[in-house]
Scaffold this motif. Structure first.
Motif, PDB file in Angstrom:
ATOM      1  N   TYR A 210       0.935  -1.227  -0.074  1.00 12.55           N
ATOM      2  CA  TYR A 210       0.021  -0.062   0.040  1.00 12.55           C
ATOM      3  C   TYR A 210       0.821   1.358  -0.037  1.00 12.55           C
ATOM      4  N   TRP A 211       1.095   2.005  -1.146  1.00 13.79           N
ATOM      5  CA  TRP A 211       1.821   3.041  -1.189  1.00 13.79           C
ATOM      6  C   TRP A 211       1.006   4.381  -1.320  1.00 13.79           C
ATOM      7  N   PRO A 212       1.719   5.495  -1.095  1.00 14.93           N
ATOM      8  CA  PRO A 212       1.111   6.876  -1.293  1.00 14.93           C
ATOM      9  C   PRO A 212       0.700   7.290  -2.649  1.00 14.93           C
ATOM     10  N   SER A 226       6.210   9.323 -14.765  1.00 12.20           N
ATOM     11  CA  SER A 226       5.575   8.355 -13.735  1.00 12.20           C
ATOM     12  C   SER A 226       6.659   8.328 -12.666  1.00 12.20           C
ATOM     13  N   GLU A 227       5.989   8.709 -11.771  1.00  5.64           N
ATOM     14  CA  GLU A 227       6.723   8.620 -10.083  1.00  5.64           C
ATOM     15  C   GLU A 227       5.903   7.706  -9.281  1.00  5.64           C
ATOM     16  N   HIS A 228       6.522   6.872  -8.708  1.00 12.84           N
ATOM     17  CA  HIS A 228       5.758   5.820  -7.689  1.00 12.84           C
ATOM     18  C   HIS A 228       6.936   5.468  -6.529  1.00 12.84           C
ATOM     19  N   ALA A 229       6.289   5.569  -5.311  1.00 13.41           N
ATOM     20  CA  ALA A 229       7.378   5.472  -4.149  1.00 13.41           C
ATOM     21  C   ALA A 229       8.164   4.106  -4.234  1.00 13.41           C
ATOM     22  N   SER A 230       7.339   2.968  -4.722  1.00 11.45           N
ATOM     23  CA  SER A 230       8.328   1.849  -4.873  1.00 11.45           C
ATOM     24  C   SER A 230       8.843   1.513  -6.084  1.00 11.45           C
TER      25      SER A 230
END
Length: 878
Positions: A210-212, A226-230
């Motif tokens: 579960y990511w922000p 594209s930006e993703h915390a993981s």
């Protein structure tokens, strides 16, 4: 593949792991009555964000399902964008669930460094309602009403949409989409390559998985960031549309509460915005800031008859970008990379299939392997979270806490798993997966081993030792074939440095727990006669075998008992193999030897056994107080005792003194176990021993039924029920209720198991393959001393290996073109004759027992890919 195995490079991070149907699944069902099909419909999927996964058309995602890419299409006539495959639920159709689309998996390397698939999109308005209404009108005796029956492909008025993927690196994916107008007139098409994040931020949970909220945003012309915390930062590059930058649309992957429930939307931009913009002409529904969690590039085109158009895209991690120059990334190097990956894939399969002289058979195998790889899927399901609901969301109905899967609180799945069929069965099934791994082992042994180990992990396997069956009811019993599959994979695991004994030992230790569960839970009277319910064979019995109490009795099952003997035999083989390197395994080998003999004795006992001396066949028995009723149905239930067979080499036994001593003591001191069977034989001077349920005479009796073309043997394999019951239905009265069973070569005429139960006649690959392997074992022992007439009445006498070859040959006939036709396409001439269709093969769930027509799920390449093993067997024989 080697770099990926050694974790030097994550080549399998991206693949075809996107589901083809997320709607209608148990995971997405939060209804009070557990009606998963009606609680989340195809229509709702347009506007409702999924909780546990995503689906798409010809798409890809990463191995944790964070960021997905797929195609959306619009022909100018459909009421919705074509973003996902349509099909009918069980209650809507006349023969169970069924996808009503045409698509084909054409290629994939094991690392998905190259992939190719094809979708055929009608140019008319897609006949959603017509398919529903006509299939609902038809009865069990009617054929399914398919998409082609609606006239949707009349005059070739459709588009071929081909998606290809090639990797320049583990996180550098090149995408090539080719659209061809097959119709006779110019036709319009909107093509929307779409990029979106799975919604992990709206459910009030945090922690692993579960990511922000991530972000997609427009950069310079033709680029999305594209930006993703993981996952990190990626760039998506899109080719221009006729030298002009195409339209970019952005929204959020959020539920449209206003449309579905009349409530205020939590976010201004929602999942179905692109439908509203393209079809409804509403411009304010998309994000004016060109940011969001879902983005699409819009290409509007008019294609002349026969015209093709190819578009290029690239999804690449910023860390692996060779340049940020779009013209270079999508330039001449692009095609060179594709050419290289295609050549590598051809070289790989050229080596795998080097013994195969027939190009047509190679083409079938290539599509079979492609289907295996394309039916991998990211699967996420935490039963604990599903049962209690999410923070800030409606509390699930009280009935959920004691309903479906409630006893599987520990289960937490978040992996890439081999599916039976990503539309009809977009969830793993234990015995299906075991069969998948046998052809998988030919092309990706590491994946095969990892999948078998995965289902034995503590977050899969129940603390009591049960392996989860499948999403609709994890507590159902699938046949215990996991040990057999592990042994098959182990046998193929020698990559030049010996077989992987560590894998075998790891599997064996967990299977000891599972075996104990079977012994403790499924041997009702502790007499070595077992009951396991329907055991994957659905309606093969005269009534629902999972609920014999409804007819006031208990059921002793010939197949359940045979499966357990089969389990014992395989575990004995594994234990003896491990004992060759570690003598501590000798003790447990002795235990499985004793178990097998005890089960075989119980099954063959003339008193309460399951052998019918008059008929020469094995039957289930119903026990009601003091009354025992043998259910004399000649079906696969009575053939399966044949598969419980193993040959023990005396040279191996002599090297295991502890095992040999206990075995000889057991035989000397348990002579009364059975005088009716030959469970242990020494054949002539050959130093081998045979463990089998049927004796030689009983084996011959069973084979007389199995090899009779008026009974079990069809032109295309062994039927699941004898054709004898076509004109001679089995009838019985139980507790003042009348029951009957009749041979049905095709789809079921029963509503059991949602009308999707089809074991009363058709040919199924998994059990056919087990019969083939069993015949090999018998031949290893009996050799030329045992020949049988095959087929019965022909006068041709074959040894048992030749019989096995004959069954394999008949199975391959389903797919081989003869006189311009493939039997699998029976009744669908366009699949045989049309040059734009005839080279594509569908791997169906099962096959008509007389004509060979493909039935059931149309992309169940998993266990039907066993046809590759049949071809391979026959090539090696040649």
């Amino acid at each position: 593949m080697e770099d990926d195995r050694q974790r030097k490079a994550n080549w399998k991070r991206w693949g075809p792991y996107l589901a083809e149907r997320q709607w209608g699944t148990v995971r997405e069902d939060y209804s009070e009555n557990s009606d998963s099909w009606r609680s989340f419909t195809h229509e709702e999927a347009v506007s409702r964000a999924y909780r546990w996964g995503e689906d798409g058309l010809l798409g890809i995602t990463d191995r944790q399902g964070r960021l997905s890419f797929a195609l959306a299409l619009w022909n100018g006539k459909d009421p919705i964008l074509k973003e996902r495959l349509f099909g009918l639920t069980g209650p809507e159709g006349n023969h169970g669930e069924d996808v009503k689309e045409h698509y084909f998996y054409l290629d994939s390397s094991p690392t998905h460094s190259y992939m190719k698939a094809l979708y055929k999109y009608p140019q008319c308005e897609f006949p959603y309602q017509q398919l529903r209404e006509e299939n609902a009108r038809r009865g069990y005796d009617d054929l399914e009403y398919e998409l082609e029956d609606t006239g949707a492909f009349e005059d070739d008025r459709y588009f071929d949409v081909t998606a290809e993927y090639a990797k320049n690196g583990p996180n550098d994916i090149l995408i090539r989409v080719t659209v061809c107008n097959r119709g006779p007139e110019t036709a319009p098409l909107h093509l929307l390559p779409t990029l979106w994040f799975r919604n992990t931020w709206s459910f009030g949970r945090s922690g692993e998985g579960y990511w922000p909220k991530p972000r997609l945003s427009k950069l310079v012309p033709g680029q999305i960031e594209s930006e993703h915390a993981s996952l990190g930062r990626f760039r998506f590059f899109a080719v221009d549309d006729d030298r002009n930058e195409p339209l970019f649309l952005f929204t959020d992957n959020e539920t449209n509460y206003r449309k579905l429930y009349g409530q205020i939307n939590a976010e201004p931009f929602v999942k179905d915005a692109f439908h509203e913009h393209i079809i409804g002409g509403h411009s304010r529904v998309v994000s004016p800031s060109q940011t969001g969690t879902k983005a699409a590039v819009v290409y509007e085109m008019e294609l002349e008859p026969g015209e093709s158009r190819t578009l290029q895209f690239r999804l690449v991690s910023e860390k692996e970008m060779p340049t940020d120059d779009r013209s270079q990334l999508l330039g001449s190097e692009f095609d060179e990379i594709f050419d290289s990956r295609i050549a590598e894939t051809n070289s790989f399969y050229g080596d795998v299939l080097k013994q195969w002289p027939e190009q047509s058979e190679r083409a079938i195998a290539r599509q079979g392997f492609a289907g295996l790889f394309w039916t991998k899927q990211f699967y996420f399901y935490s039963v604990r979270d599903w049962l209690r609901g999410d923070p800030g969301k409606p509390i699930p109905a009280e009935a959920r806490s004691s309903g479906r899967n409630s006893e599987w609180n520990h289960l937490y799945n978040r992996d890439v798993i081999s599916m039976p069929d990503k539309w009809e069965y977009p969830w793993y099934a234990a015995w299906d997966l075991a069969f998948h791994m046998v052809p998988f082992a030919k092309v990706d042994i590491e994946f095969a081993k990892s999948q078998l180990l995965l289902l034995l992990r503590e977050w899969y396997m129940h603390p009591n030792g049960q392996i989860p069956a499948y999403e609709f009811q994890f507590s159902d019993c699938n046949p215990p074939v996991h040990a057999w599959a592990a042994w098959q994979v182990y046998e193929d695991s020698d990559q030049g440095d010996g077989k992987d004994r560590q894998f075998l030992a790891r599997v064996f230790h967990k299977l000891l727990i599972n075996f104990t569960w079977w012994i403790n839970r499924k041997d009702r009277d502790e007499n070595n006669i077992f009951s396991g319910g329907f055991l994957g064979l659905d309606n093969i019995g005269v009534f629902d075998r999972s609920q014999p109490e409804h007819v006031g009795g208990d059921l002793d099952q010939a197949d359940a008992t045979a499966w357990m003997a089969f389990y014992c035999s395989t575990m004995l083989t594994i234990a003896m193999e491990l004992a060759s390197f570690d003598e501590s395994y000798e003790d447990v080998a002795s235990k499985f030897f004793e178990h097998f003999v005890s089960i075989a004795n119980a099954m063959n006992s003339l008193g309460n056994g399951l052998w019918d001396e008059d008929d020469g066949f094995y039957y289930d028995q119903l026990h009601q107080e003091d009354n025992v009723t043998p259910l004399r149905i000649r079906s696969m239930v009575g053939l399966l005792p044949m598969v419980a067979v193993g040959v023990l080499n005396m040279e191996v036994i002599d090297r295991l003194p502890g095992f040999k001593k206990r075995m000889m003591w057991f035989l000397e001191n348990r002579k009364t176990l059975s005088s009716q069977i030959t469970y242990l034989e020494k054949h002539g001077d050959d130093p081998k021993l045979l463990l089998a349920i049927p004796s030689k005479s009983r084996l011959k009796a069973i084979l007389r039924y199995m090899l009779d073309e008026t009974e079990f043997l069809s032109d295309y394999g062994v039927r699941s029920m004898s054709k004898f019951h076509e004109s001679n239905p089995y009838k019985v009265q139980i507790s003042h209720q009348n029951f009957s069973v009749q041979y049905k070569a095709g789809e079921s005429d029963s509503g059991l198991f949602g009308g999707n139960s089809n074991w009363r006649g058709p040919v199924w690959f998994p059990v056919n393959w087990l019969l083939i392997e069993a015949l090999d074992q018998y031949h290893d022992f009996y050799g030329e001393s045992m020949k049988v007439e095959c087929p019965v009445g022909s006068g041709t006498m074959l040894n048992l290996k030749e019989v096995a070859d004959e069954i394999a040959r008949r199975l391959t006939k389903l797919f081989v073109v003869e006189d311009g036709k493939r039997p699998v396409n029976e009744g669908r001439d366009f699949l045989n004759e049309d040059p734009n269709w005839k080279d594509y093969v569908l791997f169906h769930e099962y096959f008509h027992g007389d004509s060979g027509r493909g039935l059931g799920a149309s992309h169940q390449t998993g266990w039907t890919a066993l046809v590759i093993n049949c071809f391979d067997r026959l090539q090696n024989r040649e």
